[in-house]
Design a protein around this motif. Structure first.
Motif, PDB file in Angstrom:
ATOM      1  N   ARG A   1      23.731  46.376 -25.721  1.00 22.55           N
ATOM      2  CA  ARG A   1      22.636  45.257 -26.329  1.00 22.55           C
ATOM      3  C   ARG A   1      22.000  44.723 -25.512  1.00 22.55           C
ATOM      4  O   ARG A   1      20.409  44.677 -25.323  1.00 22.55           O
ATOM      5  CB  ARG A   1      23.493  44.704 -25.909  1.00 22.55           C
ATOM      6  N   TYR A   2      21.840  44.964 -23.479  1.00 19.30           N
ATOM      7  CA  TYR A   2      21.278  44.486 -22.567  1.00 19.30           C
ATOM      8  C   TYR A   2      19.918  45.293 -21.859  1.00 19.30           C
ATOM      9  O   TYR A   2      20.749  46.313 -21.558  1.00 19.30           O
ATOM     10  CB  TYR A   2      21.556  43.399 -22.061  1.00 19.30           C
ATOM     11  N   SER A   3      18.864  45.299 -21.900  1.00 19.67           N
ATOM     12  CA  SER A   3      18.175  45.586 -20.372  1.00 19.67           C
ATOM     13  C   SER A   3      17.574  44.670 -19.610  1.00 19.67           C
ATOM     14  O   SER A   3      17.085  43.863 -21.087  1.00 19.67           O
ATOM     15  CB  SER A   3      17.645  46.966 -21.172  1.00 19.67           C
ATOM     16  N   LEU A   4      17.426  44.983 -18.063  1.00 24.48           N
ATOM     17  CA  LEU A   4      16.645  44.219 -17.553  1.00 24.48           C
ATOM     18  C   LEU A   4      14.871  44.096 -18.185  1.00 24.48           C
ATOM     19  O   LEU A   4      14.661  45.588 -18.677  1.00 24.48           O
ATOM     20  CB  LEU A   4      16.892  43.984 -16.480  1.00 24.48           C
TER      21      LEU A   4
ATOM     22  N   HIS B   1      27.857  40.464 -19.603  1.00 22.33           N
ATOM     23  CA  HIS B   1      26.174  40.579 -19.605  1.00 22.33           C
ATOM     24  C   HIS B   1      25.313  41.773 -18.997  1.00 22.33           C
ATOM     25  O   HIS B   1      24.758  42.681 -19.547  1.00 22.33           O
ATOM     26  CB  HIS B   1      25.307  39.766 -19.658  1.00 22.33           C
ATOM     27  N   ARG B   2      25.937  41.475 -17.638  1.00 18.79           N
ATOM     28  CA  ARG B   2      24.991  42.746 -16.877  1.00 18.79           C
ATOM     29  C   ARG B   2      25.883  44.292 -17.353  1.00 18.79           C
ATOM     30  O   ARG B   2      24.917  45.157 -16.598  1.00 18.79           O
ATOM     31  CB  ARG B   2      25.940  43.018 -15.348  1.00 18.79           C
ATOM     32  N   THR B   3      26.752  44.549 -17.803  1.00 18.82           N
ATOM     33  CA  THR B   3      27.590  45.698 -17.956  1.00 18.82           C
ATOM     34  C   THR B   3      27.595  46.551 -19.465  1.00 18.82           C
ATOM     35  O   THR B   3      27.273  47.188 -19.673  1.00 18.82           O
ATOM     36  CB  THR B   3      29.253  45.819 -17.858  1.00 18.82           C
ATOM     37  N   ASN B   4      26.915  45.435 -20.337  1.00 22.11           N
ATOM     38  CA  ASN B   4      26.866  45.486 -21.512  1.00 22.11           C
ATOM     39  C   ASN B   4      25.095  45.902 -21.989  1.00 22.11           C
ATOM     40  O   ASN B   4      24.549  45.731 -22.366  1.00 22.11           O
ATOM     41  CB  ASN B   4      27.399  44.668 -22.815  1.00 22.11           C
TER      42      ASN B   4
ATOM     43  N   ASP C   1      20.311  34.567 -21.590  1.00 23.19           N
ATOM     44  CA  ASP C   1      18.378  34.328 -21.627  1.00 23.19           C
ATOM     45  C   ASP C   1      18.177  34.881 -21.021  1.00 23.19           C
ATOM     46  O   ASP C   1      16.832  35.422 -21.329  1.00 23.19           O
ATOM     47  CB  ASP C   1      18.311  32.748 -22.123  1.00 23.19           C
ATOM     48  N   LEU C   2      18.725  35.348 -20.016  1.00 25.03           N
ATOM     49  CA  LEU C   2      18.178  36.378 -18.583  1.00 25.03           C
ATOM     50  C   LEU C   2      18.601  37.677 -19.372  1.00 25.03           C
ATOM     51  O   LEU C   2      17.451  38.455 -19.373  1.00 25.03           O
ATOM     52  CB  LEU C   2      18.170  35.887 -17.958  1.00 25.03           C
ATOM     53  N   TYR C   3      19.382  37.728 -19.642  1.00 29.68           N
ATOM     54  CA  TYR C   3      19.962  39.404 -20.084  1.00 29.68           C
ATOM     55  C   TYR C   3      19.439  39.879 -21.552  1.00 29.68           C
ATOM     56  O   TYR C   3      19.463  40.894 -22.100  1.00 29.68           O
ATOM     57  CB  TYR C   3      20.979  39.098 -19.561  1.00 29.68           C
TER      58      TYR C   3
ATOM     59  N   GLY D   1      25.215  49.324 -15.498  1.00 32.04           N
ATOM     60  CA  GLY D   1      24.786  47.852 -15.242  1.00 32.04           C
ATOM     61  C   GLY D   1      24.204  47.159 -13.644  1.00 32.04           C
ATOM     62  O   GLY D   1      25.117  47.394 -12.729  1.00 32.04           O
ATOM     63  N   SER D   2      22.650  46.842 -13.960  1.00 30.39           N
ATOM     64  CA  SER D   2      22.580  46.539 -12.498  1.00 30.39           C
ATOM     65  C   SER D   2      22.595  44.313 -13.288  1.00 30.39           C
ATOM     66  O   SER D   2      22.427  44.218 -13.749  1.00 30.39           O
ATOM     67  CB  SER D   2      21.329  46.632 -12.007  1.00 30.39           C
ATOM     68  N   PRO D   3      23.118  43.611 -11.556  1.00 31.52           N
ATOM     69  CA  PRO D   3      22.446  42.525 -11.797  1.00 31.52           C
ATOM     70  C   PRO D   3      21.294  41.949 -11.966  1.00 31.52           C
ATOM     71  O   PRO D   3      20.106  42.969 -11.361  1.00 31.52           O
ATOM     72  CB  PRO D   3      23.373  41.917 -10.729  1.00 31.52           C
ATOM     73  N   VAL D   4      20.662  40.842 -12.785  1.00 27.04           N
ATOM     74  CA  VAL D   4      20.104  40.555 -12.299  1.00 27.04           C
ATOM     75  C   VAL D   4      19.235  40.275 -11.379  1.00 27.04           C
ATOM     76  O   VAL D   4      20.149  39.394 -10.675  1.00 27.04           O
ATOM     77  CB  VAL D   4      19.153  39.116 -13.502  1.00 27.04           C
ATOM     78  N   PRO D   5      18.080  40.839 -10.226  1.00 26.73           N
ATOM     79  CA  PRO D   5      17.943  40.224  -8.788  1.00 26.73           C
ATOM     80  C   PRO D   5      17.942  39.018  -9.093  1.00 26.73           C
ATOM     81  O   PRO D   5      16.991  38.242  -9.424  1.00 26.73           O
ATOM     82  CB  PRO D   5      16.617  41.436  -9.433  1.00 26.73           C
ATOM     83  N   GLY D   6      18.264  38.386  -7.622  1.00 29.94           N
ATOM     84  CA  GLY D   6      18.112  37.001  -7.719  1.00 29.94           C
ATOM     85  C   GLY D   6      19.504  36.073  -8.179  1.00 29.94           C
ATOM     86  O   GLY D   6      19.569  35.398  -7.565  1.00 29.94           O
ATOM     87  N   LEU D   7      19.840  36.361  -8.572  1.00 32.20           N
ATOM     88  CA  LEU D   7      20.718  36.124  -9.655  1.00 32.20           C
ATOM     89  C   LEU D   7      22.173  35.055  -9.153  1.00 32.20           C
ATOM     90  O   LEU D   7      23.032  36.039  -8.439  1.00 32.20           O
ATOM     91  CB  LEU D   7      21.371  36.284 -10.829  1.00 32.20           C
TER      92      LEU D   7
END
Length: 437
Positions: A430-433, A424-427, A343-345, A113-119
């Motif tokens: 469930r999540y993708s950016l 959230h970043r690593t899941n 909300d973001l992830y 997982g990658s963090p939301v850029p700028g978060l």
């Protein structure tokens, strides 16, 4: 095991240069001073010394590092000689269960997982894989055997939630796996209510109030006449969410003080109120103003999770210190920031789901008439401001209230915030950016 040193925070793209952790904490103290000045200098906590004046902006770098380092140590919690007694689960005669020594854990592989850029966020160490596996095993046994939480065809989704990794990352100071399980059961029960009553698995806004009210009685018991008491008690086993709430709360009562249990019930009532507001908007097809959405999210958010950080840690923050306005503001800001992380992830996941899901980027785009990408970027800015305010208020309260349980609780909330982002970043199950970069 002593807690790890906090990692350096991540800067947003708009920052001119990366900051050290010490600089961030010193800056937080300065922001707190500005807040106090704006409110007329009212004390954050009664009967405690005022917040020390931080160094001026042109102070030598060494002085700034020293000021930041002091706050760093406060937020990290007391350590060293004479502080063992502040960790009740490790004291002689403590009530916490004694566990057999855990086998040395192999270093955990870096998570995906990658963090939301700028978060704006703080990285955390990979959670202990031995504890992650044990929490995962126990929670699945509880869900299947004790409360019959889900049918077989939901098993992949349950496993994909990775709740063991979530809770171990959020509560690294939990003295035992039993303590971790207190938070884990409550987290799974809360998600069962959300899924089954509100969203993915048969949820609906229609009639939600009645379902939530009856489920809430599993947390806050009904006191009624002898004639009707048995019917209510029987109802607690009538569906999976109520079974989960009842069982998780029973375990929690076994470890929490009456004050800690009551504070949790209060925050769950807040959560249910937020569910109802969102359901009402769905029924009327109403998109709230951005400020209205943020008000709803202050209730429909993660607040019940960090509010129990002391119970999971094996100690208690006294009720009057927890209820103080300054502490309540810190907890509210932490809950608000972590909910915007969700909300973001979950943005692309919700866009792919049937119907319209309200989240901050969607509301900003519609209410402010801007492109989806611009709305998403603005939502990142909202999160970052909330995070900076959270850190400023936590630093100010730590400096103003020299009470060890306050320091430890503030640190626990900050660690929960970081662990929530990590999950959230690593899941990636469930999540993708979104494709905005």
């Amino acid at each position: 095991m002593p807690a790890p040193e906090p990692s350096p925070p991540q800067s947003s793209p708009s920052a001119a240069a990366s900051h050290s952790g010490a600089y961030v904490l010193a800056e937080a103290a300065a922001r707190a001073r500005d807040i106090r000045a704006a409110t007329g200098g009212r004390p954050l906590v009664a009967r405690v010394p005022p917040l020390p004046t931080p160094p001026p902006a042109d102070a030598p770098a060494a002085e700034a590092r020293a000021a930041g380092g002091a706050l760093d140590r406060i937020l990290r919690g007391p350590s060293g000689l004479g502080t063992v007694s502040l960790r009740p689960a490790r004291c002689e005669g403590a009530s916490a269960p004694v566990e057999a020594p855990e086998a040395p854990a192999a270093p955990a592989a870096p998570a995906e997982g990658s963090p939301v850029p700028g978060l704006y966020h703080h990285p955390v160490p990979e959670p202990d894989p031995v504890r992650v596996a044990e929490v995962g095993r126990r929670i699945k046994s509880w869900a299947l055997d004790e409360v019959e939480l889900y049918p077989e065809d939901w098993e992949d989704q349950f496993d994909g939630f990775s709740v063991g990794r979530y809770m171990v990352a959020c509560h690294p100071d939990a003295p035992t796996v039993d303590h971790l399980m207190l938070a884990t059961r409550l987290m799974v029960a809360e998600n069962a209510v959300d899924d089954c009553y509100c969203e993915d698995h048969g949820g609906s806004p229609i009639g939600l109030g009645g379902r939530l009210l009856l489920a809430h009685t599993a947390l806050d018991p009904l006191h009624t006449t002898k004639e009707y008491q048995p019917r209510w008690a029987e109802s607690l086993h009538s569906d999976a969410p109520r079974r989960a709430y009842r069982s998780a709360m029973e375990y929690f009562h076994g470890a929490a003080s009456p004050s800690q249990a009551d504070r949790f019930r209060h925050d769950m009532a807040r959560l249910h109120l937020g569910y109802l507001a969102e359901a009402a908007w769905a029924q009327t097809d109403h998109v709230p103003e951005v400020w209205e959405y943020l008000a709803m999210r202050q209730f429909n958010n993660f607040r019940p999770c960090p509010t129990i950080t002391d119970t999971v840690g094996g100690y208690e923050l006294p009720a009057d210190l927890h209820a103080g306005p300054a502490m309540q503001r810190v907890i509210a800001l932490a809950g608000n920031a972590t909910t915007i992380v969700n909300d973001l992830y979950s943005y692309t996941k919700e866009l792919d789901s049937p119907g319209r899901h309200l989240n901050l980027p969607v509301v900003i785009a519609e209410r402010e008439g801007i492109a989806d990408r611009d709305a998403y970027m603005k939502a990142i800015d909202v999160h970052n401001e909330l995070m900076h305010d959270f850190e400023a208020e936590a630093a100010a309260l730590a400096a103003a209230c020299p009470v060890p349980s306050v320091w430890r609780f503030l640190r626990g909330v900050a660690v929960w915030v970081d662990g929530n982002h990590y999950w959230h970043r690593t899941n990636t199950y469930r999540y993708s950016l979104p494709d905005f970069w």
